[in-house]
Design a protein around this motif. Structure first.
Motif, PDB file in Angstrom:
ATOM      1  N   PHE A   1     -41.069 -24.162  10.726  1.00 36.48           N
ATOM      2  CA  PHE A   1     -41.507 -25.252  11.758  1.00 36.48           C
ATOM      3  C   PHE A   1     -41.103 -25.054  13.174  1.00 36.48           C
ATOM      4  CE2 PHE A   1     -41.863 -27.617   7.813  1.00 36.48           C
ATOM      5  CZ  PHE A   1     -42.770 -28.373   7.723  1.00 36.48           C
ATOM      6  N   LEU A   2     -42.426 -25.313  14.149  1.00 38.55           N
ATOM      7  CA  LEU A   2     -42.187 -25.437  15.575  1.00 38.55           C
ATOM      8  C   LEU A   2     -41.516 -26.844  15.652  1.00 38.55           C
ATOM      9  CD1 LEU A   2     -42.032 -24.534  18.455  1.00 38.55           C
ATOM     10  CD2 LEU A   2     -44.429 -25.108  18.448  1.00 38.55           C
ATOM     11  N   VAL A   3     -40.272 -26.964  15.847  1.00 34.44           N
ATOM     12  CA  VAL A   3     -39.876 -28.526  15.900  1.00 34.44           C
ATOM     13  C   VAL A   3     -40.001 -28.993  17.395  1.00 34.44           C
ATOM     14  CG1 VAL A   3     -37.981 -29.852  15.592  1.00 34.44           C
ATOM     15  CG2 VAL A   3     -38.203 -28.336  14.003  1.00 34.44           C
ATOM     16  N   GLU A   4     -40.550 -30.030  17.576  1.00 34.25           N
ATOM     17  CA  GLU A   4     -40.931 -30.693  18.829  1.00 34.25           C
ATOM     18  C   GLU A   4     -39.737 -31.731  19.229  1.00 34.25           C
ATOM     19  OE1 GLU A   4     -45.522 -29.407  19.011  1.00 34.25           O
ATOM     20  OE2 GLU A   4     -44.858 -31.178  18.403  1.00 34.25           O
ATOM     21  N   GLY A   5     -39.486 -32.294  18.530  1.00 35.90           N
ATOM     22  CA  GLY A   5     -38.616 -33.391  18.578  1.00 35.90           C
ATOM     23  C   GLY A   5     -38.071 -34.272  17.401  1.00 35.90           C
ATOM     24  N   CYS A   6     -37.308 -35.201  17.418  1.00 33.40           N
ATOM     25  CA  CYS A   6     -36.924 -35.881  16.229  1.00 33.40           C
ATOM     26  C   CYS A   6     -36.692 -37.440  16.489  1.00 33.40           C
ATOM     27  CB  CYS A   6     -35.796 -35.158  15.650  1.00 33.40           C
ATOM     28  SG  CYS A   6     -34.214 -35.724  15.950  1.00 33.40           S
ATOM     29  N   HIS A   7     -36.872 -38.106  15.341  1.00 32.76           N
ATOM     30  CA  HIS A   7     -36.207 -39.535  15.359  1.00 32.76           C
ATOM     31  C   HIS A   7     -35.006 -39.816  14.623  1.00 32.76           C
ATOM     32  CE1 HIS A   7     -40.581 -40.244  16.522  1.00 32.76           C
ATOM     33  NE2 HIS A   7     -40.895 -39.384  15.723  1.00 32.76           N
TER      34      HIS A   7
ATOM     35  N   VAL B   1     -38.365 -32.740   7.906  1.00 32.94           N
ATOM     36  CA  VAL B   1     -39.012 -32.221   8.985  1.00 32.94           C
ATOM     37  C   VAL B   1     -40.634 -32.680   8.491  1.00 32.94           C
ATOM     38  CG1 VAL B   1     -39.290 -30.536  10.530  1.00 32.94           C
ATOM     39  CG2 VAL B   1     -38.214 -29.882   8.462  1.00 32.94           C
ATOM     40  N   VAL B   2     -41.436 -33.255   9.645  1.00 31.13           N
ATOM     41  CA  VAL B   2     -42.771 -33.539   9.176  1.00 31.13           C
ATOM     42  C   VAL B   2     -43.650 -32.839  10.205  1.00 31.13           C
ATOM     43  CG1 VAL B   2     -44.418 -35.595   8.976  1.00 31.13           C
ATOM     44  CG2 VAL B   2     -42.147 -35.777   8.366  1.00 31.13           C
ATOM     45  N   CYS B   3     -44.748 -32.165   9.714  1.00 26.78           N
ATOM     46  CA  CYS B   3     -45.734 -31.352  10.509  1.00 26.78           C
ATOM     47  C   CYS B   3     -46.692 -32.428  10.887  1.00 26.78           C
ATOM     48  CB  CYS B   3     -46.363 -30.549   9.669  1.00 26.78           C
ATOM     49  SG  CYS B   3     -47.855 -29.844  10.573  1.00 26.78           S
TER      50      CYS B   3
ATOM     51  N   ALA C   1     -47.393 -32.266   6.139  1.00 27.85           N
ATOM     52  CA  ALA C   1     -46.503 -31.414   5.496  1.00 27.85           C
ATOM     53  C   ALA C   1     -44.893 -31.943   5.494  1.00 27.85           C
ATOM     54  CB  ALA C   1     -46.472 -30.052   5.590  1.00 27.85           C
ATOM     55  N   VAL C   2     -44.138 -31.956   4.539  1.00 22.81           N
ATOM     56  CA  VAL C   2     -42.758 -32.465   4.685  1.00 22.81           C
ATOM     57  C   VAL C   2     -42.057 -31.429   4.044  1.00 22.81           C
ATOM     58  CG1 VAL C   2     -41.423 -34.136   4.007  1.00 22.81           C
ATOM     59  CG2 VAL C   2     -43.529 -34.955   4.335  1.00 22.81           C
TER      60      VAL C   2
ATOM     61  N   CYS D   1     -35.889 -26.008   8.499  1.00 28.67           N
ATOM     62  CA  CYS D   1     -36.795 -26.300   9.450  1.00 28.67           C
ATOM     63  C   CYS D   1     -37.325 -24.801   9.951  1.00 28.67           C
ATOM     64  CB  CYS D   1     -36.143 -26.661  10.674  1.00 28.67           C
ATOM     65  SG  CYS D   1     -35.555 -28.367  10.815  1.00 28.67           S
TER      66      CYS D   1
ATOM     67  N   VAL E   1     -39.682 -33.621  13.858  1.00 31.00           N
ATOM     68  CA  VAL E   1     -41.262 -33.777  13.751  1.00 31.00           C
ATOM     69  C   VAL E   1     -41.700 -32.328  14.652  1.00 31.00           C
ATOM     70  CG1 VAL E   1     -43.189 -34.826  14.640  1.00 31.00           C
ATOM     71  CG2 VAL E   1     -41.419 -36.193  14.150  1.00 31.00           C
TER      72      VAL E   1
END
Lengths: 141, 141
Positions: A113-119, B83-85, B90-91, A110, B123
């Motif tokens: 990435f700036l991770v904002e949430g997750c499913h 992680v998805v942008c 992007a993945v 990660c 995400v």
DNA sequence: GTGCGTGCAAACCGTTTGCAATCGG
DNA sequence: CCGATTGCAAACGGTTTGCACGCAC
């Protein structure tokens, strides 16, 4: 940022809302359409799709994108996860005490990435499907 | 359970495989098709879709169903997350030390289900998208 | 009356499929 | 040769959209 848009109270809006709220199975738009047309035939499919999408955009309901099926709609808007039955597609709400963002911090990959949430989506077999022995035991998840 | 099927080595099979393996961005079938046709025009879209789906069924590659986009294919078959942008789609691969099933045990709502696994998808916004200031800061996840 | 919301059908988009032709073994 | 594999185009399924009409305000 957002245009002022005057919303009208239409019959179809009330019907779709009522029918949807009376369903507790995270229905897809198509399922809502069928349920609506059973009780109040004549409402257009496009209208049902539009109203659900609109409600989701307004944040009144949630539009779920689960792995195997079509988009599902969810009355519960507060943060939660889902379990999906891989046999019948049944969906149930799940609450966990997971801290998304802390999980992301500890995850490898990660970084950029700036991770904002997750499913999170659990996959399994629901009780009914397990009871009827025909379900495939192989789990290709 | 499975018929014995003699597999043939065709040119298109080799090409699709080579092109796919040289892409490292979790491409969708359509993306693979375009890349293939750039180098070797004339290969049918149906063939690319068929070959990728077949490879996924044989377990050689992974077919991902992420939230916002089309099906993506992944060379890495060992268990991992993504992680998805949310801007450019992007993945990236993610490894965590999460124990799926233990997480399910502690979750409220999974009771009726025999949980076999789970999908986790972070995400966020990738580095490139954050650098170009135009990305929407509102996070509607 | 004004213009938002609806119904209809057609478009859409990614994906799958039926079928005849082709090519690998 | 034989049948697995391909290419083509049409079908598919869920969803969205363009447009004329109708209804809420």
């Amino acid at each position: 940022m957002k245009e002022i848009k005057e919303k009208r109270n239409t019959l179809q809006k009330r019907i779709v809302s009522d029918v949807f709220c009376s369903m507790n199975n995270h229905p897809s738009a198509g399922m809502v359409y069928e349920a609506v047309n059973e009780k109040f035939p004549g409402i257009s499919k496009a209208t049902v799709y539009r109203l659900l999408a609109e409600a989701a955009e307004e944040g009144k309901i949630l539009r779920l994108k689960l792995t195997d099926a079509n988009d599902r709609y969810d009355i519960t808007t507060k943060k939660h996860y889902h379990v999906v039955c891989r046999c019948c597609g049944a969906v149930a709400d799940v609450d966990t005490q997971i801290d998304d963002l802390r999980m992301a911090e500890n995850a490898v990959g990660c970084e950029g990435f700036l991770v904002e949430g997750c499913h999170v989506e659990f996959v399994g077999v629901c009780e009914e499907c397990r009871n009827q022995k025909t379900y495939k035991t192989e789990k290709n998840i």
